[in-house]
Design a protein around this motif. Structure first.
Motif, PDB file in Angstrom:
ATOM      1  N   THR A  40      56.040  18.450 -16.032  1.00 57.94           N
ATOM      2  CA  THR A  40      55.819  18.401 -14.586  1.00 57.94           C
ATOM      3  C   THR A  40      56.991  19.082 -13.895  1.00 57.94           C
ATOM      4  N   PRO A  41      56.739  20.048 -12.993  1.00 62.21           N
ATOM      5  CA  PRO A  41      57.848  20.724 -12.301  1.00 62.21           C
ATOM      6  C   PRO A  41      58.725  19.738 -11.546  1.00 62.21           C
ATOM      7  N   ALA A  42      59.993  20.086 -11.431  1.00 64.07           N
ATOM      8  CA  ALA A  42      60.956  19.194 -10.780  1.00 64.07           C
ATOM      9  C   ALA A  42      60.601  18.948  -9.320  1.00 64.07           C
ATOM     10  N   TYR A  43      60.053  19.982  -8.659  1.00 67.42           N
ATOM     11  CA  TYR A  43      59.744  19.852  -7.234  1.00 67.42           C
ATOM     12  C   TYR A  43      58.229  19.795  -7.022  1.00 67.42           C
ATOM     13  N   VAL A  44      57.607  18.957  -7.817  1.00 60.60           N
ATOM     14  CA  VAL A  44      56.143  18.912  -7.847  1.00 60.60           C
ATOM     15  C   VAL A  44      55.532  18.539  -6.507  1.00 60.60           C
ATOM     16  N   ASN A  45      56.255  17.762  -5.692  1.00 62.84           N
ATOM     17  CA  ASN A  45      55.692  17.294  -4.426  1.00 62.84           C
ATOM     18  C   ASN A  45      55.893  18.271  -3.273  1.00 62.84           C
ATOM     19  N   ASN A  46      56.575  19.370  -3.528  1.00 57.08           N
ATOM     20  CA  ASN A  46      56.714  20.393  -2.492  1.00 57.08           C
ATOM     21  C   ASN A  46      55.360  21.046  -2.222  1.00 57.08           C
ATOM     22  N   VAL A  47      55.248  21.706  -1.066  1.00 62.60           N
ATOM     23  CA  VAL A  47      54.055  22.492  -0.766  1.00 62.60           C
ATOM     24  C   VAL A  47      54.205  23.861  -1.427  1.00 62.60           C
ATOM     25  N   TYR A  48      53.241  24.211  -2.258  1.00 57.05           N
ATOM     26  CA  TYR A  48      53.216  25.536  -2.889  1.00 57.05           C
ATOM     27  C   TYR A  48      52.320  26.437  -2.032  1.00 57.05           C
ATOM     28  N   ASP A  49      52.943  27.227  -1.164  1.00 55.12           N
ATOM     29  CA  ASP A  49      52.219  28.144  -0.291  1.00 55.12           C
ATOM     30  C   ASP A  49      51.995  29.447  -1.062  1.00 55.12           C
ATOM     31  N   LEU A  50      50.774  29.656  -1.543  1.00 51.70           N
ATOM     32  CA  LEU A  50      50.517  30.786  -2.436  1.00 51.70           C
ATOM     33  C   LEU A  50      50.697  32.131  -1.749  1.00 51.70           C
ATOM     34  N   LYS A  51      50.536  32.163  -0.450  1.00 53.18           N
ATOM     35  CA  LYS A  51      50.688  33.425   0.277  1.00 53.18           C
ATOM     36  C   LYS A  51      52.144  33.822   0.409  1.00 53.18           C
ATOM     37  N   GLN A  52      53.033  32.833   0.383  1.00 57.52           N
ATOM     38  CA  GLN A  52      54.460  33.095   0.570  1.00 57.52           C
ATOM     39  C   GLN A  52      55.246  32.989  -0.740  1.00 57.52           C
ATOM     40  N   THR A  53      54.556  32.711  -1.840  1.00 61.22           N
ATOM     41  CA  THR A  53      55.209  32.504  -3.133  1.00 61.22           C
ATOM     42  C   THR A  53      54.781  33.592  -4.109  1.00 61.22           C
ATOM     43  N   GLN A  54      55.713  34.075  -4.904  1.00 61.75           N
ATOM     44  CA  GLN A  54      55.362  35.087  -5.908  1.00 61.75           C
ATOM     45  C   GLN A  54      54.875  34.458  -7.200  1.00 61.75           C
ATOM     46  N   THR A  55      55.594  33.432  -7.683  1.00 60.93           N
ATOM     47  CA  THR A  55      55.225  32.805  -8.955  1.00 60.93           C
ATOM     48  C   THR A  55      55.440  31.299  -8.892  1.00 60.93           C
TER      49      THR A  55
END
Length: 374
Positions: A40-55
């Motif tokens: 499980t990623p360390a920052y799992v509860n963050n918002v993953y904004d796919l438009k602003q994220t590369q990977t």
């Protein structure tokens, strides 16, 4: 002496046992693991904004195969924890060979469009949603296939990430003329510097039925008869009609068939024309450039097995031949005879030149693709 012999025997046995152990070490046995851990990623509860994220980084530990092995990983994504439901889960196409994987955010976004069956930005969630992931690990030749545990990213914000639609690079004609067999379908010729536009000189018997596609298969993108697909002149000239979605040609004979493509959002719009089969000489062998009339036109055979025959060459020079489409330069639809075959320029560079002699003629068989000068 007996003690010495016993010592030699014991030494030999020890050597044999050591060799067996070495052999086992060099030929390890594959163990089939039952699972492995996707972290499980360390920052799992963050918002993953796919438009602003590369990977998005995922990490794992190699499955226990009993030895260190080159392992390939593939990512499965789902809308729920039920990864067996094909309607709500998808395998991402990219594979990885490292236990630390940087998953493309744009690949996740495109896959999410398909899972949500979104047809526009309006169909897309405006708030983050949970997505579920697991891994499949395998060795070469599909051995050792095993699945990891699943993890949840509870806050993934997607977007309508459709790839830009580009013009088709190929076009094929299928129908009763080739027994509806894609392997025998007729490849159409691209018009130089006109993306999505194709042509072919073809013989269509009376009541022939045809369709088109930009790939040689039935994949849902094939197209046939639609009321607004043809100019009125083509409908009347070829006596076109609808036959269960196929284009039915009521007037048998030779045609130049032209397919033109336009883009409308994420869809192709096709126009199909059936034109008079005018093929021309041009250049010095025809008496000049850039004119297309009866003096430099090929004769048209009466059936599908016959040859188009040029006028006699009026000069010894390079052979140039083409069809002529409205508002398109002749060289964008030209072709040559090389090695007894008709070779089309299509989207390529200027073709190899062939010199001919005054009084000779060009003979073209568009059904077999053969050509000759004699």
């Amino acid at each position: 002496m007996k003690k010495y012999n016993i010592f030699l025997i014991l030494t030999a046995l020890l050597c044999i046992m050591g060799a067996c152990n070495d052999d086992r070490d060099s030929n390890p046995t594959l163990q089939q693991p039952t699972s492995f851990v996707l972290n499980t990623p360390a920052y799992v509860n963050n918002v993953y904004d796919l438009k602003q994220t590369q990977t998005i980084e995922l990490t794992t530990s190699q499955p226990d195969y009993g030895f260190t092995a080159a392992t390939t990983y593939q990512v499965q994504m789902a809308l729920s924890d039920n990864f067996n439901d094909e309607a709500t889960s998808v395998w991402l196409s990219t594979t990885y060979t490292s236990a630390r994987m940087n998953i493309s955010a744009s690949e996740i976004a495109r896959a999410l469009v398909g899972l949500l069956q979104a047809e526009s930005e309006d169909d897309f969630p405006k708030e983050p949603i949970p997505l579920y992931f697991r891994l499949k690990a395998s060795l070469s030749a599909g051995l050792g296939e095993v699945y990891s545990n699943s993890i949840t990213l509870p806050n993934v914000l997607g977007y309508y990430a459709m790839e830009e639609l580009t013009m088709p690079e190929n076009m094929y004609m299928i129908g009763s003329i080739n027994d509806w067999n894609w392997d025998a379908s007729f490849e159409m010729v691209p018009v130089h510097s006109n993306p999505g536009k194709f042509w072919r000189v073809v013989y269509l018997p009376t009541d022939a039925e045809i369709k088109f596609n930009y790939v040689q298969q039935w994949n849902g993108s094939e197209f046939g008869y639609e009321e607004d697909r043809f100019p009125a002149s083509s409908v009347s000239y070829a006596n076109l009609s609808d036959s269960g979605g196929n284009i039915k040609v009521g007037k048998g004979g030779w045609y130049i068939v032209v397919v033109s493509t336009a883009l409308q959002g994420q869809n192709y719009l096709y126009t199909v024309e059936f034109l008079v089969p005018d093929v021309y000489l041009t250049g010095n062998t025809a008496g000049g450039w850039d004119f297309f009339d009866e003096t430099n036109k090929f004769t048209v055979p009466v059936d599908g097995e016959g040859e188009f025959v040029s006028p006699a060459f009026v000069a010894s020079d390079e052979l140039r031949m083409s069809i002529k489409l409205a508002d398109i330069d002749w060289w964008k639809t030209e072709f040559i005879i090389l090695g007894g075959k008709i070779v089309y320029r299509a989207g390529g560079d200027d073709q190899e030149r062939v010199n001919v002699t005054t009084g000779q003629k060009a003979y073209l068989n568009f059904t077999t693709g053969e050509g000759a000068v004699k």
